[in-house]
Design an enzyme around this catalytic site. Structure first.
Site, PDB file in Angstrom:
ATOM      1  N   GLU A 117     -23.441  23.234 -46.315  1.00 23.54           N
ATOM      2  CA  GLU A 117     -22.357  23.587 -45.728  1.00 23.54           C
ATOM      3  C   GLU A 117     -22.360  24.425 -44.370  1.00 23.54           C
ATOM      4  OE1 GLU A 117     -20.333  21.763 -46.683  1.00 23.54           O
ATOM      5  OE2 GLU A 117     -18.642  22.767 -47.935  1.00 23.54           O
ATOM      6  N   THR A 169     -13.180  20.835 -37.458  1.00 24.14           N
ATOM      7  CA  THR A 169     -13.097  22.350 -38.506  1.00 24.14           C
ATOM      8  C   THR A 169     -12.909  23.414 -37.577  1.00 24.14           C
ATOM      9  OG1 THR A 169     -14.069  21.088 -40.041  1.00 24.14           O
ATOM     10  CG2 THR A 169     -14.300  23.456 -40.370  1.00 24.14           C
TER      11      THR A 169
HETATM   12  P1  ADP Z   1     -14.830  17.353 -44.732  1.00 24.58           P
HETATM   13  O1  ADP Z   1     -13.765  17.773 -43.870  1.00 24.58           O
HETATM   14  O2  ADP Z   1     -14.586  16.210 -45.318  1.00 24.58           O
HETATM   15  O3  ADP Z   1     -15.168  18.412 -45.620  1.00 24.58           O
HETATM   16  P2  ADP Z   1     -17.214  18.158 -43.677  1.00 24.58           P
HETATM   17  O4  ADP Z   1     -16.573  19.053 -42.548  1.00 24.58           O
HETATM   18  O5  ADP Z   1     -17.461  18.741 -45.203  1.00 24.58           O
HETATM   19  O6  ADP Z   1     -16.057  17.169 -44.056  1.00 24.58           O
HETATM   20  O7  ADP Z   1     -18.378  17.571 -43.076  1.00 24.58           O
HETATM   21  C1  ADP Z   1     -18.347  16.568 -42.044  1.00 24.58           C
HETATM   22  C2  ADP Z   1     -19.566  16.989 -41.288  1.00 24.58           C
HETATM   23  O8  ADP Z   1     -20.911  16.959 -41.742  1.00 24.58           O
HETATM   24  C3  ADP Z   1     -19.722  15.871 -40.126  1.00 24.58           C
HETATM   25  O9  ADP Z   1     -20.006  16.595 -38.708  1.00 24.58           O
HETATM   26  C4  ADP Z   1     -20.930  15.089 -40.545  1.00 24.58           C
HETATM   27  O10 ADP Z   1     -21.387  14.096 -39.703  1.00 24.58           O
HETATM   28  C5  ADP Z   1     -21.922  16.210 -41.120  1.00 24.58           C
HETATM   29  N1  ADP Z   1     -22.634  15.665 -42.151  1.00 24.58           N
HETATM   30  C6  ADP Z   1     -24.210  15.688 -42.062  1.00 24.58           C
HETATM   31  N2  ADP Z   1     -24.675  15.105 -43.511  1.00 24.58           N
HETATM   32  C7  ADP Z   1     -23.651  14.825 -44.007  1.00 24.58           C
HETATM   33  C8  ADP Z   1     -23.451  14.302 -45.383  1.00 24.58           C
HETATM   34  N3  ADP Z   1     -24.497  13.988 -46.285  1.00 24.58           N
HETATM   35  N4  ADP Z   1     -22.380  14.006 -45.800  1.00 24.58           N
HETATM   36  C9  ADP Z   1     -21.071  14.237 -45.237  1.00 24.58           C
HETATM   37  N5  ADP Z   1     -21.239  14.894 -43.960  1.00 24.58           N
HETATM   38  C10 ADP Z   1     -22.460  15.128 -43.498  1.00 24.58           C
END
Ligand code: ADP
Length: 298
Positions: A117, A169
């Site tokens: 995260e 974010t």
């Molecule tokens: P969400 O808004 O759905 O929570 P996140 O903020 O958790 O999405 O994560 C998205 C970010 O993390 C993007 O920038 C993405 O490129 C990066 N990322 C890297 N590896 C992964 C992965 N295995 N799965 C999802 N996102 C990833």
């Protein structure tokens, strides 16, 4: 789904759908090799993929010489606000622990997954990770030291709409005020206590009354087109309440029964059809199990 309305940064719940599928195996080669089986074009460099970061931190902690092969089939779109990165991080941590014959505790698994995260959002938080690992609804009472409390989840239906717009974010964090008025804080902690009590006692009216956020939502909702209309329409259709999922742009609503959750989905579709923004919707339930592990070979 993190940031459960009044429970900003401290309450999250696991959804039954959508979900990612990952296959993990141990290797003698001391490296993490990632194969993406979807079209999201996420990095295969383990230091840039949350699953890779988690697995590297696990290998380092054991002090042993081995590696992992991992294939990832994502169905949760990155950046949707419904915990795409947390799904990869939690899945990788739980699966790795199984392969290592469960040498790590649940708290340690959450800690490893939190490293992922940090890569995704720059902030160490557990309100997506904990419910993914434990299932149901989690309260993150504290991060330092880690103190996670599982809250018995009632049978609720969740309707989610993901408008296809980008909410960074970092932007969603930046616009937040750093100070709150005491009268707002009092309202907010009343709502959090009410929400948790409502979940535990399965008092749906109390859950509905407590699904109110007077601090974060008034600021963040401006990033989501049609938010006020959406929320009003969903509540009129019978939803208990809801709000922004994670840092958006997805919005979720909780309902007592499936028919209401489907009616809420129609309202969501109507709003974004009228505004002219593409979207995905999901009608699902609270996933009480968390990450599910299946052995492919013994
Ligand atoms: P969400 O808004 O759905 O929570 P996140 O903020 O958790 O999405 O994560 C998205 C970010 O993390 C993007 O920038 C993405 O490129 C990066 N990322 C890297 N590896 C992964 C992965 N295995 N799965 C999802 N996102 C990833």
């Amino acid at each position: 789904m993190a940031n459960l309305v009044c429970g900003f940064d401290i309450l999250g719940l696991a959804l039954s759908a959508p979900n990612d599928i990952m296959e993990l195996s141990l290797t003698e080669e001391p490296a993490v090799t990632i194969r993406n089986l979807d079209s999201f074009n996420l990095p295969t460099d383990p230091e840039k993929n949350v699953a890779g970061v988690v697995l590297l931190s696990i290998i380092e902690k054991t002090g042993r010489r081995f590696g992992f092969d991992i294939s990832i089939e994502k169905h949760i779109k990155p950046g949707s606000g419904i915990g795409s990165s947390a799904a990869s991080a939690a899945g990788a941590a739980v699966a790795a622990n199984h392969l290592l014959e469960n040498i790590f505790s649940t708290d340690e698994i959450v800690q490893f997954a939190m490293n992922g995260e940090t890569l995704a959002s720059g902030v160490k938080h557990a309100d997506n990770i904990a419910p993914c690992v434990l299932g149901g609804i989690s309260l993150i009472r504290s991060i330092h030291p880690l103190d996670i409390v599982s809250i018995p989840a009632p049978d609720l239906f969740v309707t989610v709409v993901h408008p296809q717009i980008e909410v960074r974010t970092s932007d969603a964090r930046q616009i937040l005020k750093q100070q709150v008025l005491l009268k707002d804080a009092i309202k907010q902690w009343g709502n959090i206590a009410g929400l948790v009590t409502g979940f535990m006692k399965q008092e749906y009216d109390l859950i509905g009354r407590s699904l109110e956020d007077v601090i974060i939502e008034p600021v963040r909702s401006i990033l989501i087109p049609g938010f006020d209309e959406l929320k009003k329409g969903c509540k009129e259709a019978g939803a208990l309440g809801g709000g922004i999922s994670g840092s958006g742009p997805s919005v979720f609503m909780l309902s007592k029964d499936e028919a209401t959750a489907i009616a809420v989905e129609s309202v969501m579709k109507g709003v974004y059809n009228r505004i002219g923004i593409d979207y995905n919707t999901y009608v699902t339930t609270i996933n009480k199990e968390g990450v599910r592990v299946e052995w492919l070979r013994s």
